[in-house]
Design a protein around this motif. Structure first.
Motif, short mmCIF file in Angstrom:
data_model
loop_
_atom_site.label_atom_id
_atom_site.label_comp_id
_atom_site.label_asym_id
_atom_site.label_seq_id
_atom_site.Cartn_x
_atom_site.Cartn_y
_atom_site.Cartn_z
N LEU A 1 0.81 -1.22 0.00
CA LEU A 1 0.00 0.00 0.00
C LEU A 1 0.84 1.27 0.00
O LEU A 1 0.40 2.30 -0.51
CB LEU A 1 -0.91 0.03 1.23
N GLN A 2 2.03 1.22 0.57
CA GLN A 2 2.79 2.45 0.72
C GLN A 2 3.19 3.08 -0.60
O GLN A 2 3.44 4.26 -0.67
CB GLN A 2 3.99 2.24 1.62
N ARG A 3 3.24 2.30 -1.66
CA ARG A 3 3.56 2.87 -2.97
C ARG A 3 2.39 3.68 -3.53
O ARG A 3 2.57 4.47 -4.45
CB ARG A 3 3.91 1.76 -3.95
N LEU A 4 1.20 3.50 -2.98
CA LEU A 4 0.02 4.17 -3.50
C LEU A 4 -0.30 5.48 -2.79
O LEU A 4 -1.05 6.29 -3.31
CB LEU A 4 -1.20 3.24 -3.37
N THR A 5 0.26 5.68 -1.59
CA THR A 5 -0.09 6.84 -0.79
C THR A 5 1.18 7.48 -0.23
O THR A 5 2.00 6.80 0.38
CB THR A 5 -1.00 6.44 0.38
N VAL B 1 13.41 -3.24 4.38
CA VAL B 1 14.56 -2.38 4.13
C VAL B 1 14.58 -1.97 2.65
O VAL B 1 14.75 -0.81 2.31
CB VAL B 1 15.88 -3.06 4.54
N LYS B 2 14.39 -2.94 1.77
CA LYS B 2 14.43 -2.66 0.33
C LYS B 2 13.31 -1.72 -0.09
O LYS B 2 13.54 -0.71 -0.75
CB LYS B 2 14.34 -3.97 -0.44
N VAL B 3 12.10 -2.04 0.30
CA VAL B 3 10.93 -1.28 -0.13
C VAL B 3 10.93 0.15 0.44
O VAL B 3 10.59 1.10 -0.25
CB VAL B 3 9.63 -2.02 0.27
N THR B 4 11.32 0.28 1.70
CA THR B 4 11.25 1.60 2.32
C THR B 4 12.41 2.52 1.95
O THR B 4 12.34 3.72 2.19
CB THR B 4 11.19 1.48 3.86
N THR B 5 13.46 1.98 1.34
CA THR B 5 14.60 2.83 0.98
C THR B 5 14.79 2.98 -0.53
O THR B 5 15.64 3.75 -0.95
CB THR B 5 15.90 2.29 1.60
N GLU B 6 14.01 2.28 -1.34
CA GLU B 6 14.23 2.38 -2.79
C GLU B 6 13.67 3.67 -3.37
O GLU B 6 14.11 4.13 -4.41
CB GLU B 6 13.66 1.16 -3.52
#
Length: 153
Positions: free
Chosen positions: A63-67, A94-99
């Motif tokens: 969901l974080q990529r949408l908002t 780590v990957k998703v939140t820092t990319e």
């Protein structure tokens, strides 16, 4: 996100009544943690606590990529997970939140696995509390860093 963890997941919109009855809308999260299983609805009766925590963490990451928001805060999402899924989930986090530069991410947890892989965008704050904890002004930083480097190798 589920595929990256070796699982499968699907989110469905559930309309509880007529098309205009929006207060009865909901979501159904379908999950599969093992290749030989079929997708099943995520419930407290079907999956273990660790599987539910893992599914929740993966859903939130997707969901974080949408908002876009200034920060995200998750409390003890890794509790109840086995070490294998916890490690996979934290590495994916780590990957998703820092990319991308989307928002700050705060993970509050009473424990972290050793030898996790981080990157320069991650900052770990450790709060130690209790009557038997050494006061911070007595810490030997050089010895701490030396031991950390030794165990990393």
């Amino acid at each position: 996100m589920f595929e990256k963890m070796g699982c499968a997941g699907e989110v469905k919109l559930v309309k509880g009544g007529s098309e205009e009855d929006f207060d009865k809308y909901g979501i159904s999260i379908m999950v599969r943690f093992r290749a030989e299983e079929q997708l099943q609805q995520l419930t407290r009766h079907t999956q273990s606590g660790g599987e539910r925590s893992l599914a929740t963490a993966i859903y939130l990451m997707a969901l974080q990529r949408l908002t876009t928001v200034p920060f995200r805060c998750v409390d003890e999402i890794n509790q109840g997970m086995d070490r294998i899924n916890e490690r996979k989930m934290l590495q994916l986090l780590v990957k998703v939140t820092t990319e991308i530069d989307n928002s700050q991410y705060f993970l509050l947890t009473p424990k972290l696995l050793t030898n996790l892989e981080y990157n320069p965008k991650i900052m770990v704050h450790t709060v130690m509390n209790g009557k038997h904890i050494m006061p911070y002004d007595k810490w030997n930083y050089d010895k701490f860093i030396s031991r950390a480097r030794h165990y990393k190798a």
